[in-house]
Design an enzyme around this catalytic site. Structure first.
Site: not given
Ligand SMILES: Cc1cc2nc3c(=O)[nH]c(=O)nc-3n(C[C@H](O)[C@H](O)[C@H](O)COP(=O)(O)OP(=O)(O)OC[C@H]3O[C@@H](n4cnc5c(N)ncnc54)[C@H](O)[C@@H]3O)c2cc1C
Lengths: 289, 105
Positions: B30, B33
């Site tokens: 991700c 993230c």
């Protein structure tokens, strides 16, 4: 590691271009993202008569004047679309798919988009509604996912999701050929509303409804709050002060994206102010070092 | 500074903490993230005395992720004992996260 620019400008309408030439005059190392046609809204205008000094021009003629001006100043447009801007603290990370640009300050001059969010879309954002299917697909392993696709790229994302999810529905919002995996079901109805309790439970269509765990809305352009997570929005526009500063330090905005009236001259004027504010912000950063 | 917690030790690490705990739910694939983690690290440096910081890899810990209904990552949750006090979905600038954590001090 790529270089860190002083100022990154997102958008090549009058606001972004005016910001770019002024930052350049102040000797800042800048980068500007947008497209070679500058702004689709310039091409559409039949006659422009309220731009001081340049009158009785078609939008295209005005566009050509702008293009000549920036070329003369050595401003080069990077023909890329910024997906996300992350405020890291004393700099910003600008994402273009897998590529990252860095800048100390940014100016948002993205114009305004007229497609409204669906009812329930904002309410369930992060609770089943998302904008990046490839990002969150693994969370929907074996579950049901609805993809509302506004462009061709969304087909690829739908195909990727279908490899992980239990069931994938695709609702096309444009006409064309859809090159979808066999297990993706196309729904040719209009989405009206997203409903749920704590999380999304279904999508209501003009005819019928679909029970689902997740919904991805895949549009061409992103709203400022998706583009820059954490930015403050007021009445659908980016909130700025007189210096064109947003709630995030080092982040400025100019043009239609800050509010009405939607006009060339107002956009250019705001771009100028935003550039000067960004220049003094960058200078202060250097002093404090 | 930032404690990696998992399905097995989550309740123990979070529920038994005297301090409030900020938990970052993330995964290696991700992008946002990856952008958020240095921000959380800086916050941990600044607030580490009063607040405990932890992270959960959602790929490896499906039980905790589904218990807290993580539907989008990054998600940052503020826990006091075993109660969720606040939830932030998606990337947020450092100042925002700090303000929200400070509400619970
Ligand atoms: C038909 C028509 C006629 C008009 N006539 C007039 C007129 O006569 N007089 C007048 O004053 N105004 C007129 N306007 C209004 C005027 O067009 C706008 O006010 C003006 O274009 C706003 O400038 P802007 O720089 O804020 O944004 P825009 O001109 O909208 O430019 C924004 C640019 O940023 C790009 N962009 C957006 N997001 C990203 C991203 N994430 N990454 C990279 N690039 C991005 C867009 O593709 C676009 O090129 C007219 C508008 C229309 C539609």
């Amino acid at each position: 590691m790529s270089e860190r620019y002083d100022i990154a400008i997102i958008g090549t309408g009058p606001a972004g271009l005016e910001a770019a030439i002024n930052a350049k005059i102040r000797n800042k190392n800048i980068v500007i993202f947008g497209n070679k046609d500058l702004s689709p809204k310039l091409a559409k205008a039949a006659k422009v008569n309220n731009y001081l000094g340049l009158y009785n021009l078609t939008g295209t003629e005005l566009k050509n004047k702008f293009a000549d001006h920036i070329e003369d100043m050595g401003v080069e447009i990077v023909n890329e679309k910024i997906n996300n801007v992350y405020a890291m603290g004393d700099y910003f990370s600008l994402m273009v798919n897998e590529k990252v640009y860095e800048a100390k300050a940014i100016i948002l001059a993205t114009g305004i988009e007229y497609t409204k969010p669906l009812i329930g879309e904002e309410e369930f954002l992060g609770k089943g509604v998302g904008y990046c299917a490839t990002c969150d697909a693994p969370l929907y392993k074996g579950k049901t996912v609805v993809i509302v696709g506004y462009n061709k790229e969304s087909v690829e994302e739908a195909n990727y999701v279908s490899e992980l999810s239990g069931k994938t529905y695709y609702i096309p919002m444009y006409k064309g050929e859809y090159n979808l995996n066999e297990n993706v079901e196309i729904i040719n109805n209009k989405p009206l509303k997203i409903v749920g309790d704590d999380v999304v439970t279904k999508m209501i269509l003009d005819q019928g409804e679909i029970a689902t765990d997740g919904i991805f809305m895949l549009r061409d352009s992103v709203s400022p709050s998706q583009l820059v997570p954490g930015i403050e929005i007021e009445n659908g526009h980016i909130k700025v002060d007189r210096d064109m500063k947003t709630n995030i330090d080092g982040c400025y905005a100019a043009g239609d994206c800050t509010g009405t009236p939607y006009q060339y001259m107002k956009s250019a004027g705001e771009g100028l102010v935003a550039a000067l504010s960004a220049v003094s912000y960058v200078d202060k950063l250097h002093e404090n070092k | 500074m930032i404690k990696e917690v998992n399905d097995k030790n989550f309740d123990e690490e979070i529920g038994n903490s005297e301090n409030i705990v900020v938990v970052d739910f993330w995964a290696p694939w991700c992008g946002p993230c990856r952008m958020l983690s240095p921000v959380i690290e800086e916050l941990a440096k600044e607030m580490g005395k009063e607040v405990k910081f932890a992270k959960v890899n959602v790929d490896e810990n499906p039980m905790i992720s589904s218990k807290y209904r993580i539907a989008s990552i990054p998600t940052v949750m503020v826990f006091s004992k075993d109660t969720v006090k606040d939830t932030m979905v998606g990337f947020r600038p450092k100042a925002d996260i700090k303000k929200i954590i400070e509400r619970h001090l």
